[in-house]
Design a protein around this motif. Structure first.
Motif, PDB file in Angstrom:
ATOM      1  N   PHE A 151       0.818  -1.208   0.000  1.00 45.93           N
ATOM      2  CA  PHE A 151       0.000   0.000   0.000  1.00 45.93           C
ATOM      3  C   PHE A 151       0.847   1.251   0.000  1.00 45.93           C
ATOM      4  N   GLN A 152       1.917   1.270   0.784  1.00 47.93           N
ATOM      5  CA  GLN A 152       2.778   2.447   0.821  1.00 47.93           C
ATOM      6  C   GLN A 152       3.477   2.641  -0.517  1.00 47.93           C
ATOM      7  N   GLY A 153       3.970   1.523  -1.127  1.00 45.61           N
ATOM      8  CA  GLY A 153       4.656   1.635  -2.414  1.00 45.61           C
ATOM      9  C   GLY A 153       3.731   2.114  -3.514  1.00 45.61           C
ATOM     10  N   GLY A 154       2.474   1.643  -3.507  1.00 51.07           N
ATOM     11  CA  GLY A 154       1.515   2.100  -4.502  1.00 51.07           C
ATOM     12  C   GLY A 154       1.220   3.585  -4.373  1.00 51.07           C
ATOM     13  N   HIS A 186      -6.539   5.694 -20.572  1.00 47.82           N
ATOM     14  CA  HIS A 186      -7.369   5.164 -19.496  1.00 47.82           C
ATOM     15  C   HIS A 186      -7.543   3.660 -19.610  1.00 47.82           C
ATOM     16  N   LYS A 187      -7.548   3.177 -20.857  1.00 52.07           N
ATOM     17  CA  LYS A 187      -7.713   1.729 -21.027  1.00 52.07           C
ATOM     18  C   LYS A 187      -6.530   0.980 -20.457  1.00 52.07           C
ATOM     19  N   LEU A 188      -5.307   1.521 -20.647  1.00 50.74           N
ATOM     20  CA  LEU A 188      -4.122   0.819 -20.151  1.00 50.74           C
ATOM     21  C   LEU A 188      -4.148   0.720 -18.636  1.00 50.74           C
ATOM     22  N   ILE A 189      -4.574   1.805 -17.969  1.00 50.77           N
ATOM     23  CA  ILE A 189      -4.604   1.791 -16.510  1.00 50.77           C
ATOM     24  C   ILE A 189      -5.629   0.772 -16.021  1.00 50.77           C
ATOM     25  N   SER A 190      -6.794   0.703 -16.675  1.00 49.43           N
ATOM     26  CA  SER A 190      -7.805  -0.265 -16.217  1.00 49.43           C
ATOM     27  C   SER A 190      -7.342  -1.690 -16.436  1.00 49.43           C
ATOM     28  N   ILE A 191      -6.656  -1.931 -17.577  1.00 44.89           N
ATOM     29  CA  ILE A 191      -6.210  -3.307 -17.841  1.00 44.89           C
ATOM     30  C   ILE A 191      -5.163  -3.724 -16.815  1.00 44.89           C
ATOM     31  N   LEU A 192      -4.221  -2.785 -16.484  1.00 40.38           N
ATOM     32  CA  LEU A 192      -3.178  -3.092 -15.499  1.00 40.38           C
ATOM     33  C   LEU A 192      -3.792  -3.423 -14.152  1.00 40.38           C
ATOM     34  N   GLU A 193      -4.821  -2.623 -13.761  1.00 40.09           N
ATOM     35  CA  GLU A 193      -5.438  -2.831 -12.463  1.00 40.09           C
ATOM     36  C   GLU A 193      -6.171  -4.161 -12.398  1.00 40.09           C
ATOM     37  N   SER A 194      -6.898  -4.502 -13.487  1.00 43.98           N
ATOM     38  CA  SER A 194      -7.662  -5.754 -13.458  1.00 43.98           C
ATOM     39  C   SER A 194      -6.745  -6.959 -13.452  1.00 43.98           C
ATOM     40  N   VAL A 195      -5.640  -6.877 -14.238  1.00 42.07           N
ATOM     41  CA  VAL A 195      -4.720  -8.024 -14.301  1.00 42.07           C
ATOM     42  C   VAL A 195      -4.074  -8.265 -12.939  1.00 42.07           C
ATOM     43  N   SER A 196      -3.707  -7.169 -12.218  1.00 43.36           N
ATOM     44  CA  SER A 196      -3.098  -7.354 -10.896  1.00 43.36           C
ATOM     45  C   SER A 196      -4.092  -7.929  -9.903  1.00 43.36           C
ATOM     46  N   ALA A 251      10.441 -16.021   2.774  1.00 40.93           N
ATOM     47  CA  ALA A 251       9.021 -15.856   3.093  1.00 40.93           C
ATOM     48  C   ALA A 251       8.124 -16.314   1.963  1.00 40.93           C
ATOM     49  N   GLY A 252       8.528 -17.348   1.218  1.00 43.16           N
ATOM     50  CA  GLY A 252       7.598 -18.002   0.306  1.00 43.16           C
ATOM     51  C   GLY A 252       7.040 -17.095  -0.762  1.00 43.16           C
ATOM     52  N   ALA A 253       5.721 -16.989  -0.802  1.00 40.93           N
ATOM     53  CA  ALA A 253       5.064 -16.242  -1.865  1.00 40.93           C
ATOM     54  C   ALA A 253       4.739 -14.816  -1.474  1.00 40.93           C
ATOM     55  N   ILE A 254       5.177 -14.328  -0.297  1.00 41.33           N
ATOM     56  CA  ILE A 254       4.798 -12.978   0.134  1.00 41.33           C
ATOM     57  C   ILE A 254       5.323 -11.894  -0.802  1.00 41.33           C
ATOM     58  N   PRO A 255       6.595 -11.923  -1.299  1.00 40.47           N
ATOM     59  CA  PRO A 255       7.005 -10.847  -2.217  1.00 40.47           C
ATOM     60  C   PRO A 255       6.163 -10.781  -3.477  1.00 40.47           C
ATOM     61  N   ILE A 256       5.761 -11.930  -4.029  1.00 46.02           N
ATOM     62  CA  ILE A 256       4.965 -11.913  -5.258  1.00 46.02           C
ATOM     63  C   ILE A 256       3.577 -11.329  -4.985  1.00 46.02           C
ATOM     64  N   ILE A 257       2.991 -11.705  -3.839  1.00 44.21           N
ATOM     65  CA  ILE A 257       1.672 -11.163  -3.497  1.00 44.21           C
ATOM     66  C   ILE A 257       1.743  -9.656  -3.334  1.00 44.21           C
ATOM     67  N   TYR A 258       2.835  -9.186  -2.650  1.00 41.75           N
ATOM     68  CA  TYR A 258       2.948  -7.745  -2.446  1.00 41.75           C
ATOM     69  C   TYR A 258       3.203  -6.993  -3.749  1.00 41.75           C
ATOM     70  N   VAL A 259       3.904  -7.618  -4.717  1.00 41.16           N
ATOM     71  CA  VAL A 259       4.092  -6.946  -6.010  1.00 41.16           C
ATOM     72  C   VAL A 259       2.753  -6.729  -6.697  1.00 41.16           C
ATOM     73  N   PHE A 260       1.885  -7.760  -6.647  1.00 42.15           N
ATOM     74  CA  PHE A 260       0.563  -7.606  -7.258  1.00 42.15           C
ATOM     75  C   PHE A 260      -0.253  -6.515  -6.575  1.00 42.15           C
ATOM     76  N   ILE A 261      -0.214  -6.504  -5.209  1.00 41.96           N
ATOM     77  CA  ILE A 261      -0.991  -5.483  -4.485  1.00 41.96           C
ATOM     78  C   ILE A 261      -0.444  -4.097  -4.782  1.00 41.96           C
ATOM     79  N   GLY A 262       0.894  -3.958  -4.866  1.00 38.57           N
ATOM     80  CA  GLY A 262       1.483  -2.648  -5.102  1.00 38.57           C
ATOM     81  C   GLY A 262       1.100  -2.090  -6.462  1.00 38.57           C
ATOM     82  N   ILE A 263       1.156  -2.922  -7.507  1.00 39.30           N
ATOM     83  CA  ILE A 263       0.777  -2.445  -8.841  1.00 39.30           C
ATOM     84  C   ILE A 263      -0.701  -2.089  -8.870  1.00 39.30           C
ATOM     85  N   LYS A 264      -1.521  -2.899  -8.171  1.00 38.62           N
ATOM     86  CA  LYS A 264      -2.961  -2.638  -8.213  1.00 38.62           C
ATOM     87  C   LYS A 264      -3.299  -1.326  -7.531  1.00 38.62           C
TER      88      LYS A 264
END
Lengths: 80, 124, 233
Positions: free
Chosen positions: C132-135, C156-166, C201-214
């Motif tokens: 959340f802080q990084g986003g 605007h389309k690119l931003i919506s696609i990025l958000e939905s994919v994350s 820490a397993g999958a935590i960095p990948i999860i946080y990357v998705f949350i940060g981009i979203k």
């Protein structure tokens, strides 16, 4: 030492909050709201919560003030 | 009197003062933007109250590194659960404030006035 | 006058209720049993050095899913309320001129701000920080681009696609945790590693990357629909 700092922060937050509600100029009120968020972030650091202090400083004090000023600008510029 | 001068009591007092000031501003102000400012102050005060309940006397931040070892983590560390809840709450507060401001913009487009007494459509 | 008096009475009643809660508040001397369990078994089970990250992503991960949903709904409603009513309204678009200091400084500072945002959410499990802080820092960098060059258009389309994919990626990681490990959003299906390394820490960095981009693309979308040369009200 930290208690004196907390009392000083409390006094500053009280004065800024009353300014934010009662001042006539809307821009000064919005900046006072941003400053309340900033002092709250320092208070979170005294309470041993660095994650929460980072979040409050970036979201509560930075982005919230920006969104307020954008809305004020649109209202002011639709009058001409 | 001595047990009122601790850090967590002072922080909770500051938080409750901000809640009362924000509530007073939401009830009595006439400008629409001042009402949204009052809501934002209310939200900040509430978060201070919740974080002040997580403080243990003489504790440090809940992160394990050179200062706090793994074996002594349970005795020197502040409570991490309310801090996680407040992290969520600050972000949601921003989302709700942005939503309220979008509604203020639409209301201004209809009647061209920022005074709340001029919106009398739903009054009896 | 009567209305002011009634409001004051209401506020005095509220202060009395709060005051009775405040008088009996004494701080605690040690952790309660739930926090003690998280502090003792957190680094061994989850593998993250930051206990707040372990609680937010793994132990109470369902609340994070709810928060991501609420942010998505708020951004969608703001975009819907402020959409363009009429395409051209005959008024010339007067954009203000920016000063030279701002233009020069923004070409130096914007890549640094983006790098700081990516650093904050990649190291979320070791130091204070997270998605959340990084986003939010990334959205501030986009804001600086908008201030320095007011004529720039964001697709605007690119931003919506990025958000939905994350968002879909975040839920997919949770379902992978359900299939390969023992529960939804469990991070043990990648190796836990040594405490304090970047790839732990397993999958935590990948999860946080998705949350940060979203979160970053959502806040950019909100700022984009409030810009000054768009959606004249």
């Amino acid at each position: 030492m930290s208690i004196i700092l907390a009392m000083f922060l409390g006094l500053a937050i009280l004065v800024l909050a009353i300014t934010a509600i009662y001042h006539k100029n809307t821009k000064v009120a919005i900046i006072a709201t941003g400053a309340v968020g900033l002092f709250a972030s320092v208070l979170y650091l005294l309470l041993a919560a660095p994650d929460v202090a980072l979040t409050e400083a970036s979201i509560g004090s930075g982005l919230s003030t920006i969104i307020f000023f954008y809305v004020l600008n649109k209202i002011r510029h639709s009058n001409d | 009197m001595a047990h009122y001068l601790t850090l967590e009591f002072l922080a909770m007092l500051i938080g409750f003062m901000l809640i009362v000031i924000g509530l007073w501003g939401m009830i009595t102000q006439k400008n629409l933007i001042k009402i949204v400012i009052g809501f934002s102050l209310f939200d900040t005060g509430l978060n201070i109250v919740i974080v002040s309940m997580a403080y243990i006397k003489n504790s440090t931040a809940p992160i394990i590194d050179k200062a706090v070892d793994v074996s002594q983590a349970a005795s020197k560390v502040a409570d991490p659960v309310p801090q996680a809840l407040v992290l969520t709450s600050i972000v949601i507060g921003l989302g709700v404030t942005a939503l309220m401001l979008a509604y203020v913009l639409r209301m201004y487009r209809e009647k061209k006035s920022l005074d709340i007494n001029s919106y009398t459509d739903l009054k009896w | 006058m009567i209305k002011k008096g009634i409001l004051l009475l209401l506020l005095v009643g509220f202060v009395a209720v709060i005051g009775s809660l405040l008088i009996n508040f004494t701080g605690s001397k040690e952790l309660n049993p739930l926090a003690r369990y998280y502090a003792e078994n957190g680094p061994a089970e989850v593998g993250a050095a930051n206990l707040v990250t372990a609680v937010v992503v793994t132990y109470r991960g369902f609340d994070t899913l709810g928060e991501v949903t609420i942010l998505f709904i708020a951004a969608a409603i703001v975009g819907f309320l402020l959409k363009v009513l009429n395409a051209d309204n005959g008024r010339p678009n007067k954009l203000r001129k920016t000063s030279e200091i701002l233009e020069t400084a923004s070409t130096l500072l914007v890549p640094t701000i983006f790098m700081l945002g990516v650093y904050i959410f990649v190291n979320g499990h070791l130091t204070p920080g997270g998605g959340f802080q990084g986003g939010a820092v990334i959205a501030t960098g986009v804001m600086m681009i908008i201030l320095a060059r007011p004529a720039s258009q964001f697709n605007h389309k690119l931003i919506s696609i990025l958000e939905s994919v994350s968002g879909v990626g975040f839920v997919a990681m949770g379902v992978l945790g359900l299939i390969l490990a023992s529960g939804f959003l469990n991070n043990a299906f990648l190796p836990l590693g040594k405490l304090g390394n970047l790839l732990s820490a397993g999958a935590i960095p990948i999860i946080y990357v998705f949350i940060g981009i979203k979160v970053g693309s959502e806040l950019t979308g909100i700022l984009n629909s409030l810009k000054e040369n768009q959606n004249e009200i």
